[in-house]
Design a protein around this motif. Structure first.
Motif, PDB file in Angstrom:
ATOM      1  N   GLY A  74       0.851  -1.350  -0.020  1.00 46.43           N
ATOM      2  CA  GLY A  74       0.055   0.025   0.048  1.00 46.43           C
ATOM      3  C   GLY A  74       0.931   1.388   0.138  1.00 46.43           C
ATOM      4  O   GLY A  74       0.436   2.133  -0.509  1.00 46.43           O
ATOM      5  N   SER A  75       1.898   1.511   0.804  1.00 53.08           N
ATOM      6  CA  SER A  75       2.717   2.415   0.865  1.00 53.08           C
ATOM      7  C   SER A  75       3.360   2.781  -0.244  1.00 53.08           C
ATOM      8  O   SER A  75       3.451   3.782  -0.907  1.00 53.08           O
ATOM      9  N   LEU A  76       3.995   1.645  -1.014  1.00 51.77           N
ATOM     10  CA  LEU A  76       4.729   1.823  -2.404  1.00 51.77           C
ATOM     11  C   LEU A  76       4.089   2.239  -3.416  1.00 51.77           C
ATOM     12  O   LEU A  76       4.152   3.346  -4.133  1.00 51.77           O
ATOM     13  N   LEU A  77       2.888   1.348  -3.654  1.00 49.35           N
ATOM     14  CA  LEU A  77       2.007   1.943  -4.656  1.00 49.35           C
ATOM     15  C   LEU A  77       1.095   3.089  -4.523  1.00 49.35           C
ATOM     16  O   LEU A  77       0.909   3.914  -5.468  1.00 49.35           O
ATOM     17  N   ALA A 114      10.200   6.955   2.447  1.00 45.18           N
ATOM     18  CA  ALA A 114       9.185   6.041   3.211  1.00 45.18           C
ATOM     19  C   ALA A 114       9.757   4.618   3.522  1.00 45.18           C
ATOM     20  O   ALA A 114       9.506   3.981   4.498  1.00 45.18           O
ATOM     21  N   PRO A 115      10.603   4.151   2.479  1.00 44.90           N
ATOM     22  CA  PRO A 115      10.980   2.606   2.997  1.00 44.90           C
ATOM     23  C   PRO A 115      11.776   2.244   4.085  1.00 44.90           C
ATOM     24  O   PRO A 115      11.672   1.267   4.833  1.00 44.90           O
ATOM     25  N   PHE A 116      12.169   3.463   4.942  1.00 47.70           N
ATOM     26  CA  PHE A 116      12.896   3.154   5.937  1.00 47.70           C
ATOM     27  C   PHE A 116      12.050   2.952   7.085  1.00 47.70           C
ATOM     28  O   PHE A 116      12.324   2.303   7.982  1.00 47.70           O
ATOM     29  N   GLY A 117      10.826   3.385   7.016  1.00 45.04           N
ATOM     30  CA  GLY A 117       9.848   3.020   7.913  1.00 45.04           C
ATOM     31  C   GLY A 117       9.210   1.845   7.654  1.00 45.04           C
ATOM     32  O   GLY A 117       8.411   1.313   8.409  1.00 45.04           O
ATOM     33  N   LEU A 118       9.450   1.046   6.553  1.00 48.50           N
ATOM     34  CA  LEU A 118       8.734  -0.320   6.074  1.00 48.50           C
ATOM     35  C   LEU A 118      10.031  -1.632   6.503  1.00 48.50           C
ATOM     36  O   LEU A 118       9.366  -2.630   6.049  1.00 48.50           O
ATOM     37  N   VAL A 119      10.969  -1.163   7.117  1.00 47.25           N
ATOM     38  CA  VAL A 119      11.660  -2.401   7.485  1.00 47.25           C
ATOM     39  C   VAL A 119      11.346  -2.743   9.031  1.00 47.25           C
ATOM     40  O   VAL A 119      11.409  -1.753  10.007  1.00 47.25           O
ATOM     41  N   PRO A 120      10.682  -3.799   9.309  1.00 52.34           N
ATOM     42  CA  PRO A 120      10.173  -4.291  10.452  1.00 52.34           C
ATOM     43  C   PRO A 120      11.513  -4.686  11.435  1.00 52.34           C
ATOM     44  O   PRO A 120      12.581  -5.043  11.059  1.00 52.34           O
ATOM     45  N   HIS A 121      11.045  -4.890  12.723  1.00 60.54           N
ATOM     46  CA  HIS A 121      11.950  -5.051  13.699  1.00 60.54           C
ATOM     47  C   HIS A 121      13.262  -4.498  14.041  1.00 60.54           C
ATOM     48  O   HIS A 121      14.096  -5.045  14.537  1.00 60.54           O
ATOM     49  N   ILE A 122      13.094  -3.317  13.691  1.00 60.95           N
ATOM     50  CA  ILE A 122      14.270  -2.377  13.892  1.00 60.95           C
ATOM     51  C   ILE A 122      13.721  -1.243  14.716  1.00 60.95           C
ATOM     52  O   ILE A 122      12.741  -0.897  14.613  1.00 60.95           O
ATOM     53  N   PRO A 123      14.679  -0.808  15.842  1.00 62.02           N
ATOM     54  CA  PRO A 123      14.299   0.391  16.702  1.00 62.02           C
ATOM     55  C   PRO A 123      13.954   1.542  15.819  1.00 62.02           C
ATOM     56  O   PRO A 123      14.851   1.803  14.853  1.00 62.02           O
ATOM     57  N   ARG A 124      13.199   2.492  16.701  1.00 61.24           N
ATOM     58  CA  ARG A 124      13.337   3.864  16.084  1.00 61.24           C
ATOM     59  C   ARG A 124      14.874   4.535  15.894  1.00 61.24           C
ATOM     60  O   ARG A 124      14.785   5.302  14.905  1.00 61.24           O
ATOM     61  N   GLU A 125      15.821   4.245  16.750  1.00 65.92           N
ATOM     62  CA  GLU A 125      16.832   4.635  16.465  1.00 65.92           C
ATOM     63  C   GLU A 125      17.688   4.467  15.079  1.00 65.92           C
ATOM     64  O   GLU A 125      18.251   5.252  14.851  1.00 65.92           O
ATOM     65  N   ALA A 126      17.244   3.213  14.908  1.00 70.19           N
ATOM     66  CA  ALA A 126      17.874   2.714  13.378  1.00 70.19           C
ATOM     67  C   ALA A 126      17.124   3.340  12.366  1.00 70.19           C
ATOM     68  O   ALA A 126      17.912   3.712  11.465  1.00 70.19           O
ATOM     69  N   VAL A 127      15.969   3.684  12.614  1.00 71.50           N
ATOM     70  CA  VAL A 127      15.047   4.115  11.466  1.00 71.50           C
ATOM     71  C   VAL A 127      15.768   5.607  11.050  1.00 71.50           C
ATOM     72  O   VAL A 127      15.914   5.935  10.121  1.00 71.50           O
ATOM     73  N   TYR A 128      15.718   6.393  12.386  1.00 70.97           N
ATOM     74  CA  TYR A 128      16.512   7.803  12.405  1.00 70.97           C
ATOM     75  C   TYR A 128      17.759   7.653  11.420  1.00 70.97           C
ATOM     76  O   TYR A 128      17.956   8.516  10.783  1.00 70.97           O
ATOM     77  N   LEU A 134      16.821  15.996   8.705  1.00 70.09           N
ATOM     78  CA  LEU A 134      15.920  15.722   9.789  1.00 70.09           C
ATOM     79  C   LEU A 134      14.451  15.228   9.143  1.00 70.09           C
ATOM     80  O   LEU A 134      13.556  14.875   9.672  1.00 70.09           O
ATOM     81  N   SER A 135      14.087  16.089   8.022  1.00 65.75           N
ATOM     82  CA  SER A 135      12.923  15.740   7.512  1.00 65.75           C
ATOM     83  C   SER A 135      12.732  14.451   6.890  1.00 65.75           C
ATOM     84  O   SER A 135      11.511  13.710   6.935  1.00 65.75           O
ATOM     85  N   ALA A 136      13.782  13.933   6.084  1.00 69.99           N
ATOM     86  CA  ALA A 136      13.909  12.522   5.777  1.00 69.99           C
ATOM     87  C   ALA A 136      13.779  11.892   7.066  1.00 69.99           C
ATOM     88  O   ALA A 136      12.910  10.649   6.984  1.00 69.99           O
ATOM     89  N   ILE A 141       6.400   6.840   9.172  1.00 70.15           N
ATOM     90  CA  ILE A 141       5.853   5.537   8.616  1.00 70.15           C
ATOM     91  C   ILE A 141       6.093   4.479   9.478  1.00 70.15           C
ATOM     92  O   ILE A 141       5.379   3.548   9.705  1.00 70.15           O
ATOM     93  N   HIS A 142       7.146   4.395  10.078  1.00 69.43           N
ATOM     94  CA  HIS A 142       7.543   3.432  11.195  1.00 69.43           C
ATOM     95  C   HIS A 142       6.648   3.349  12.415  1.00 69.43           C
ATOM     96  O   HIS A 142       5.928   2.147  12.522  1.00 69.43           O
ATOM     97  N   ASN A 143       6.189   4.335  12.641  1.00 68.26           N
ATOM     98  CA  ASN A 143       5.186   4.498  13.728  1.00 68.26           C
ATOM     99  C   ASN A 143       3.966   3.926  13.272  1.00 68.26           C
ATOM    100  O   ASN A 143       3.016   3.185  13.966  1.00 68.26           O
ATOM    101  N   ILE A 144       3.266   4.360  11.986  1.00 63.77           N
ATOM    102  CA  ILE A 144       1.888   3.740  11.586  1.00 63.77           C
ATOM    103  C   ILE A 144       2.295   2.422  11.259  1.00 63.77           C
ATOM    104  O   ILE A 144       1.303   1.764  11.710  1.00 63.77           O
ATOM    105  N   VAL A 145       3.119   1.974  10.674  1.00 65.28           N
ATOM    106  CA  VAL A 145       3.579   0.446  10.701  1.00 65.28           C
ATOM    107  C   VAL A 145       3.289  -0.168  11.799  1.00 65.28           C
ATOM    108  O   VAL A 145       2.820  -1.421  11.874  1.00 65.28           O
ATOM    109  N   GLY A 146       3.804   0.312  12.934  1.00 69.37           N
ATOM    110  CA  GLY A 146       3.755  -0.114  14.148  1.00 69.37           C
ATOM    111  C   GLY A 146       2.457  -0.216  14.963  1.00 69.37           C
ATOM    112  O   GLY A 146       1.995  -0.753  16.063  1.00 69.37           O
TER     113      GLY A 146
END
Length: 358
Positions: free
Chosen positions: A19-22, A169-183, A201-203, A210-215
């Motif tokens: 859904g996110s990519l399409l 957006a794809p950085f938020g779609l990788v599961p099982h990683i902490p928000r520190e890694a997403v940042y 910082l905007s990126a 996206i990470h929070n939504i997927v969570g």
């Protein structure tokens, strides 16, 4: 109905990725048709409500560099995860840099001899990606320099164009990683092309959103949490919280902003924090009786203004696709999207799922 008040049954992770990519590709494709038009020109061409569907276009829709670079972001992450799954440590940012260099090759841009020569991957053989559709100057020049930009050694140190946000957006779609890694991933990857703190910082804020939504968060809570996180890091970019806080506040008003008011309040979207603010506002200020109606309404707000319509449309589509899953994607819009382009988006979504979920 409000996206932050009432949500659907939680979609599967697989549905959120697709859904996110399409969704981003659909918002990008519709917005690309009016990217450089003023709102007056959009109304003159499409009527008072502007561009609201692919059926209004004479030519078939095509996604732009926004989706191209998003898919190459996916590919860089997939390569790093492939190495990890084989028990080999890989430098994720180096994998992303090589992926972006391979994207640059599709744009027929000369690259410095100092740059490495990446090994080709599946995505590079997809002819539908070999089109030059208004790529951002900082993305081109930063990669063509042959230098791997970092926070300490930035390329384009004064650039804060939206080319960092629209691909993150794809950085938020990788599961099982902490928000520190997403940042860290999203911020460091932004540094490959843009050196300004607001671009990084905007990126990061978008990746965290996206990470929070997927969570499992609703969109408003996800945005507030992402903003709080980037506000707490040592690097500061005061223009980012200013724009995002305005988007959150204005989206609660009873009267939605018109296109002229939108760009006055939040900007035209050419720079990073403005693009994120406009895309977020479009999602939060609209609703619909069904997820697909909300998607249509949000994309209409995101693209019908005098600004960077494909980037703001892409961001809004990424957000809603992550929240609702692929159930929010209008069937007639998916059918209108160029079939090979839709296939490569699905192909990259499947590759990300293969290395994250098996």
């Amino acid at each position: 109905m409000s996206v932050e008040a009432t949500g659907p049954a939680a979609p599967s992770f697989e549905s959120r990725v697709h859904g996110s990519l399409l969704g981003g590709a659909l918002g990008d494709s519709l917005g690309y048709a009016v990217e450089f038009d003023s709102v007056a020109a959009i109304r003159a061409r499409f009527g008072a409500d502007g561009l609201t569907s692919f059926g209004q276009l004479d030519d078939g829709p095509h996604f732009s560099d926004d989706t191209q670079m998003t898919l190459y972001t996916v590919d860089g992450l997939v390569e790093a995860l492939e190495w990890a799954n084989d028990g080999v440590a890989a430098d994720e940012i180096a994998c992303l840099w090589l992926a972006y260099l391979r994207w640059l090759a599709t744009q027929d841009v000369a690259v410095s001899s100092a740059a490495p020569t990446p090994q080709p991957r599946w995505i590079d053989a997809q002819d539908v990606l070999r089109h030059r559709r208004a790529p951002g100057n900082a993305c081109l020049s930063g990669l063509a320099s042959g230098a791997m930009g970092t926070v300490a050694r930035p390329v384009n140190p004064d650039s804060k164009g939206c080319g960092t946000v629209m691909r993150s957006a794809p950085f938020g779609l990788v599961p099982h990683i902490p928000r520190e890694a997403v940042y860290k991933l999203s911020s460091d990857a932004a540094s490959l092309t843009h050196g300004h703190p607001s671009a990084r910082l905007s990126a990061a804020a978008f990746g965290l959103l996206i990470h929070n939504i997927v969570g499992g968060s609703d969109v408003r809570s996800a945005a507030i949490e992402a903003l709080g996180y980037v506000n707490a890091v040592p690097t500061k970019a005061p223009e980012l919280p200013e724009r995002l806080e305005a988007a959150l506040r204005l989206s609660e008003a009873s009267n939605p902003l018109g296109p002229e008011e939108l760009t006055t309040a939040l900007g035209e979207g050419w720079i990073a924090e403005e693009a994120l603010a406009v895309g977020l506002y479009a999602v939060l200020a609209t609703s619909g009786s069904e997820p697909a109606d909300h998607f249509r309404n949000a994309i209409a707000v995101a693209i019908n203004h005098s600004g960077d319509s494909d980037s703001t449309g892409s961001i809004a589509g990424n957000i809603l696709g992550a929240y609702y899953g692929d159930a929010c994607l209008p069937v007639e819009w998916l059918e209108a999207l160029d079939a090979p382009e839709a296939a490569v988006v699905r192909g990259m979504a499947d590759r990300l799922l293969a290395v994250t979920t098996g």
